[in-house]
Design a protein around this motif. Structure first.
Motif, PDB file in Angstrom:
ATOM      1  N   MET A 212      54.226  22.920  34.253  1.00 54.32           N
ATOM      2  CA  MET A 212      53.293  22.714  35.350  1.00 54.32           C
ATOM      3  C   MET A 212      51.895  23.105  34.896  1.00 54.32           C
ATOM      4  N   HIS A 213      50.965  22.190  35.013  1.00 56.18           N
ATOM      5  CA  HIS A 213      49.560  22.413  34.667  1.00 56.18           C
ATOM      6  C   HIS A 213      48.751  22.230  35.941  1.00 56.18           C
ATOM      7  N   SER A 214      48.144  23.319  36.421  1.00 53.17           N
ATOM      8  CA  SER A 214      47.492  23.286  37.732  1.00 53.17           C
ATOM      9  C   SER A 214      46.242  24.138  37.701  1.00 53.17           C
ATOM     10  N   LYS A 215      45.535  24.091  38.821  1.00 49.80           N
ATOM     11  CA  LYS A 215      44.327  24.888  39.013  1.00 49.80           C
ATOM     12  C   LYS A 215      44.594  25.869  40.147  1.00 49.80           C
ATOM     13  N   GLN A 216      44.356  27.156  39.880  1.00 42.56           N
ATOM     14  CA  GLN A 216      44.683  28.209  40.828  1.00 42.56           C
ATOM     15  C   GLN A 216      43.556  29.226  40.889  1.00 42.56           C
ATOM     16  N   THR A 217      43.604  30.011  41.946  1.00 41.76           N
ATOM     17  CA  THR A 217      42.697  31.154  42.083  1.00 41.76           C
ATOM     18  C   THR A 217      43.527  32.397  42.371  1.00 41.76           C
ATOM     19  N   LEU A 218      43.124  33.506  41.785  1.00 41.23           N
ATOM     20  CA  LEU A 218      43.842  34.764  41.953  1.00 41.23           C
ATOM     21  C   LEU A 218      42.846  35.903  42.020  1.00 41.23           C
ATOM     22  N   ALA A 219      43.065  36.802  42.964  1.00 45.94           N
ATOM     23  CA  ALA A 219      42.243  38.011  43.097  1.00 45.94           C
ATOM     24  C   ALA A 219      43.147  39.149  43.551  1.00 45.94           C
ATOM     25  N   ILE A 220      43.052  40.279  42.863  1.00 46.89           N
ATOM     26  CA  ILE A 220      43.853  41.462  43.181  1.00 46.89           C
ATOM     27  C   ILE A 220      42.902  42.603  43.509  1.00 46.89           C
ATOM     28  N   TYR A 221      43.097  43.208  44.675  1.00 41.95           N
ATOM     29  CA  TYR A 221      42.273  44.324  45.130  1.00 41.95           C
ATOM     30  C   TYR A 221      43.151  45.574  45.186  1.00 41.95           C
ATOM     31  N   ASP A 222      42.537  46.713  44.880  1.00 38.69           N
ATOM     32  CA  ASP A 222      43.270  47.965  44.961  1.00 38.69           C
ATOM     33  C   ASP A 222      43.290  48.457  46.401  1.00 38.69           C
ATOM     34  N   ARG A 223      43.810  49.645  46.610  1.00 42.48           N
ATOM     35  CA  ARG A 223      43.963  50.158  47.977  1.00 42.48           C
ATOM     36  C   ARG A 223      42.623  50.520  48.615  1.00 42.48           C
ATOM     37  N   PHE A 224      41.557  50.629  47.808  1.00 43.97           N
ATOM     38  CA  PHE A 224      40.227  50.902  48.351  1.00 43.97           C
ATOM     39  C   PHE A 224      39.432  49.628  48.593  1.00 43.97           C
ATOM     40  N   GLY A 225      40.039  48.463  48.327  1.00 47.50           N
ATOM     41  CA  GLY A 225      39.349  47.198  48.535  1.00 47.50           C
ATOM     42  C   GLY A 225      38.469  46.772  47.388  1.00 47.50           C
ATOM     43  N   ARG A 226      38.594  47.415  46.225  1.00 49.90           N
ATOM     44  CA  ARG A 226      37.781  47.044  45.066  1.00 49.90           C
ATOM     45  C   ARG A 226      38.516  45.997  44.241  1.00 49.90           C
ATOM     46  N   LEU A 227      37.785  45.082  43.677  1.00 49.48           N
ATOM     47  CA  LEU A 227      38.370  44.002  42.887  1.00 49.48           C
ATOM     48  C   LEU A 227      38.864  44.540  41.546  1.00 49.48           C
ATOM     49  N   MET A 228      40.124  44.273  41.245  1.00 48.20           N
ATOM     50  CA  MET A 228      40.714  44.714  39.989  1.00 48.20           C
ATOM     51  C   MET A 228      40.849  43.583  38.978  1.00 48.20           C
ATOM     52  N   LEU A 229      41.211  42.391  39.446  1.00 50.42           N
ATOM     53  CA  LEU A 229      41.477  41.276  38.545  1.00 50.42           C
ATOM     54  C   LEU A 229      41.165  39.970  39.251  1.00 50.42           C
ATOM     55  N   GLY A 230      40.562  39.016  38.498  1.00 48.48           N
ATOM     56  CA  GLY A 230      40.332  37.674  39.013  1.00 48.48           C
ATOM     57  C   GLY A 230      39.164  37.574  39.960  1.00 48.48           C
ATOM     58  N   ASP A 231      39.104  36.427  40.632  1.00 48.37           N
ATOM     59  CA  ASP A 231      38.029  36.137  41.586  1.00 48.37           C
ATOM     60  C   ASP A 231      38.513  35.037  42.509  1.00 48.37           C
ATOM     61  N   GLU A 232      38.289  35.213  43.797  1.00 51.44           N
ATOM     62  CA  GLU A 232      38.738  34.211  44.773  1.00 51.44           C
ATOM     63  C   GLU A 232      37.932  32.919  44.702  1.00 51.44           C
ATOM     64  N   ASP A 233      36.708  32.985  44.221  1.00 46.53           N
ATOM     65  CA  ASP A 233      35.842  31.809  44.197  1.00 46.53           C
ATOM     66  C   ASP A 233      35.786  31.148  42.825  1.00 46.53           C
ATOM     67  N   GLN A 234      36.534  31.650  41.855  1.00 42.62           N
ATOM     68  CA  GLN A 234      36.488  31.086  40.504  1.00 42.62           C
ATOM     69  C   GLN A 234      37.870  30.538  40.144  1.00 42.62           C
ATOM     70  N   PRO A 235      38.080  29.224  40.258  1.00 40.06           N
ATOM     71  CA  PRO A 235      39.392  28.651  39.899  1.00 40.06           C
ATOM     72  C   PRO A 235      39.571  28.606  38.387  1.00 40.06           C
ATOM     73  N   LYS A 236      40.847  28.650  37.972  1.00 38.62           N
ATOM     74  CA  LYS A 236      41.187  28.614  36.555  1.00 38.62           C
ATOM     75  C   LYS A 236      42.311  27.615  36.323  1.00 38.62           C
TER      76      LYS A 236
END
Length: 306
Positions: A212-236
């Motif tokens: 499967m070859h697709s375009k997705q977005t991923l964002a992971i936030y910690d318990r304080f709401g800080r971004l740990m990985l990825g970006d919701e507005d940047q597809p890959k």
């Protein structure tokens, strides 16, 4: 004569005394020591429960006590397999090498060998699942993948196997996951199929590998709401090899996500940004913190020895 009678009277009057009162209590019981059976096994005292003896089994065996053997059995789940049988090896560069080169000829030979075994597995799968088709199954696998990841963000899962669920949820506690499937860059296709058996002969499982070859977005936030990985507005662009499994013998079984294959030539993942606490100054209740004039202290140099 008179003197003799007086001496006798004094002697008799001194010997006569009032009778002592009788003791009405019961007499003390008479205890006789009788030798009992000698004990070779003495139970441990209450105060020595935490202390372990050298070999309690040997002492119990000498006392004639037989310990019951303990069996440490691991439960077996037959709803899914414990791994991937004859995993698909993605060709380097996703089979983009020229067939005229040495590497391209080697890739083509490996594909022919794997496709021959896949055809035999597909025939077995169709015997238990008549509706299975390599043309339509790839799209169905993509729908399972999308729904499983959408459900995973909500901390529940029913479209993944018991082996896949711990791997997908490991380390996700106290984190918020935002995942979205945007579009397919290439139509998904079946590239590999196997039909192994487990525990007994005839207990068949179907494992199908879908590219499967697709375009997705991923964002992971910690318990304080800080971004740990990825970006919701940047597809890959993501190239994945999914393993879909089903217990073929079970008439109520369904195809579920079983795992992913990560090629050895795949690029490294982005590092995870971890949240750390910086020690600040100790302030009094009436003082305010000034971030501009505060200098973060550097850790002291430490000499390490092997």
């Amino acid at each position: 004569m008179r003197r003799t009678l007086l001496s006798l009277h004094r002697a008799t009057s001194s010997s006569l005394k009032p009778p002592e009162p009788l003791d009405a209590r019961c007499p003390a019981p008479l205890l006789l020591t009788v030798r009992t059976k000698k004990r070779y096994f003495i139970p441990p005292a209450v105060a020595q429960k935490g202390h372990r003896d050298g070999n309690p089994e040997a002492k119990a065996r000498a006392a004639g006590i037989v310990f019951r053997q303990e069996y440490f059995e691991r439960p077996i789940n037959i709803a899914c397999t414990a791994g991937v049988f004859d995993a698909y090896i993605p060709p380097e560069g996703d089979a983009r090498l020229s067939t005229l080169s040495k590497g391209g000829i080697k890739q083509r030979t490996e594909q022919i060998r794997q496709s021959a075994a896949s055809q035999l597995a597909i025939r077995k799968i169709k015997e238990h699942d008549p509706e299975f088709s390599t043309k339509t199954f790839a799209e169905k696998a993509q729908e399972i993948f999308i729904e499983a990841h959408n459900v995973l963000a909500k901390k529940t899962a029913f479209l993944v196997t018991e082996r896949c669920y711990p791997e997908m949820t490991r380390g996700n506690r106290y984190k918020t996951i935002r995942w979205k499937f945007l579009e397919s860059l290439e139509p998904p296709r079946v590239v590999h199929a196997r039909c192994p058996d487990m525990v007994s002969k005839g207990n068949l499982y179907g494992q199908v590998t879908v590219r499967m070859h697709s375009k997705q977005t991923l964002a992971i936030y910690d318990r304080f709401g800080r971004l740990m990985l990825g970006d919701e507005d940047q597809p890959k662009d993501v190239l994945e090899y999914l393993i879909i499994e089903r217990h073929l013998v079970n008439p109520y079984g369904s195809w579920r996500l079983h795992g992913k294959i990560v090629p050895s030539w795949a690029p490294a993942k982005d590092p995870v940004i971890k949240t750390v606490s910086i020690p600040g100054p100790e302030l009094k209740p009436w003082e305010e913190f000034d971030a501009q004039n505060y200098e973060v202290p550097k850790p002291a140099a430490v000499q390490w020895y092997k």
